[in-house]
Scaffold this motif. Structure first.
Motif: not given
Length: 322
Positions: A146-163
């Motif tokens: 779209g107006l931004v492009t993302v290709d197969r991104a994944r966060l491997w380190t996640l907090p218990e609660e997102p900010p």
């Protein structure tokens, strides 16, 4: 009760001095922190542009405060990178970070060499970034075109609660718009009646969560000195949107500032040598409905401001820790 926070201005103060200032502010009784995220200052007289995300790690590690940061994903920052930065800080310091998202200013974003989009395009791009970031915080693999492009991104380190992702809004129209996606609202000080309209637009359109306001103040031992500080450091900020959004160089901002007189500063900065006057201003903002008031002393030396407010302003207010 209202949280009174200390705003750290990366455009004006070396990051090492800012770290000392926020530590001093915590000792003085400020109960939260907030910081800007700029690539360039508003004026050559300000003369700094430390990287907010490096500083946030140090500030979170050396104080017990919560922090907010104002960020504009979509051009200078890819949303996946901001999601990764915010997730890592939240994993290390649970519950102590919130991110205020806005559509940005050309003075910071032009460095990519890309064109500066119209406001409505920037808003659409921001909403795409919010959706990408929320999906990443949920642990999803994200691809997006779209107006931004993302290709197969994944966060491997996640907090218990997102900010929390807070909507940054100055106008009534933007406040109504961010109510559809934000976890809270942050705005900047304006005449009280305008702030009431911004708050009402957010709440009446379903806006949830806490509401915060960033307030520019100038304190010194006498009114003339306080006014001189404000005029020297913050006169390029008297002219608001769309000029502040679309001006893309420090030199151009300083040209704009040449037309600003000292007496013009009172509409943008709360200027007084009387601590009681500052108490009244903060109480008025709390009455409007803000849960958090983040004070930005527009001078480069923060020590007198922090110490005086710790001794003579904060004790007069019903403040609390977040």
């Amino acid at each position: 009760m209202t949280i009174v926070g200390f705003h750290a201005s990366h455009e004006q103060i070396h990051p090492a001095a800012l770290l000392e200032a926020v530590q001093r502010a915590e000792s003085a009784g400020f109960t939260a922190g907030m910081c800007s995220d700029h690539f360039a200052p508003w004026s050559a007289r300000q003369g700094q542009s430390g990287f907010a995300w490096s500083w946030l790690g140090a500030a979170l590690a050396t104080t017990g405060l919560t922090y907010g940061v104002v960020n504009a994903p979509g051009q200078r920052y890819h949303p996946a990178i901001i999601a990764q930065a915010a997730a890592s800080l939240s994993a290390m310091f649970p519950g102590r970070l919130w991110v205020a998202l806005g559509s940005g200013e050309a003075s910071n974003e032009h460095i990519t060499g890309d064109g500066w989009p119209r406001k409505e395009v920037r808003n659409a791009r921001l909403l795409e970034c919010v959706e990408v970031m929320r999906a990443l915080f949920a642990g999803e693999e994200v691809s997006h075109d779209g107006l931004v492009t993302v290709d197969r991104a994944r966060l491997w380190t996640l907090p218990e609660e997102p900010p929390a992702l807070i909507g940054a809004a100055v106008s009534v129209e933007t406040a109504a718009w961010v109510a559809g996606w934000a976890d809270g609202l942050v705005t900047v000080n304006q005449p009280v009646e305008q702030l009431r309209r911004v708050v009402d637009a957010y709440r009446s359109n379903g806006g949830r969560g806490r509401m915060a306001v960033q307030v520019h103040v100038s304190y010194a031992a006498d009114d003339d000195a306080a006014l001189a500080i404000a005029h020297d450091q913050w006169r390029t900020n008297v002219v608001g949107p769309p000029v502040s959004w679309d001006t893309d160089s420090v030199e151009a901002f300083d040209l704009v500032g040449e037309r600003i007189r000292p007496e013009d500063m009172h509409g943008t900065v709360l200027i007084s040598s009387d601590p009681a006057r500052h108490v009244a201003w903060i109480e008025e903002l709390a009455e409007v409905g803000f849960d958090m008031v983040n004070l930005h002393h527009v001078g480069q030396d923060q020590r007198e401001f922090i110490d005086t407010f710790g001794e003579r302003v904060l004790p007069e207010l019903e403040v609390t820790r977040p």
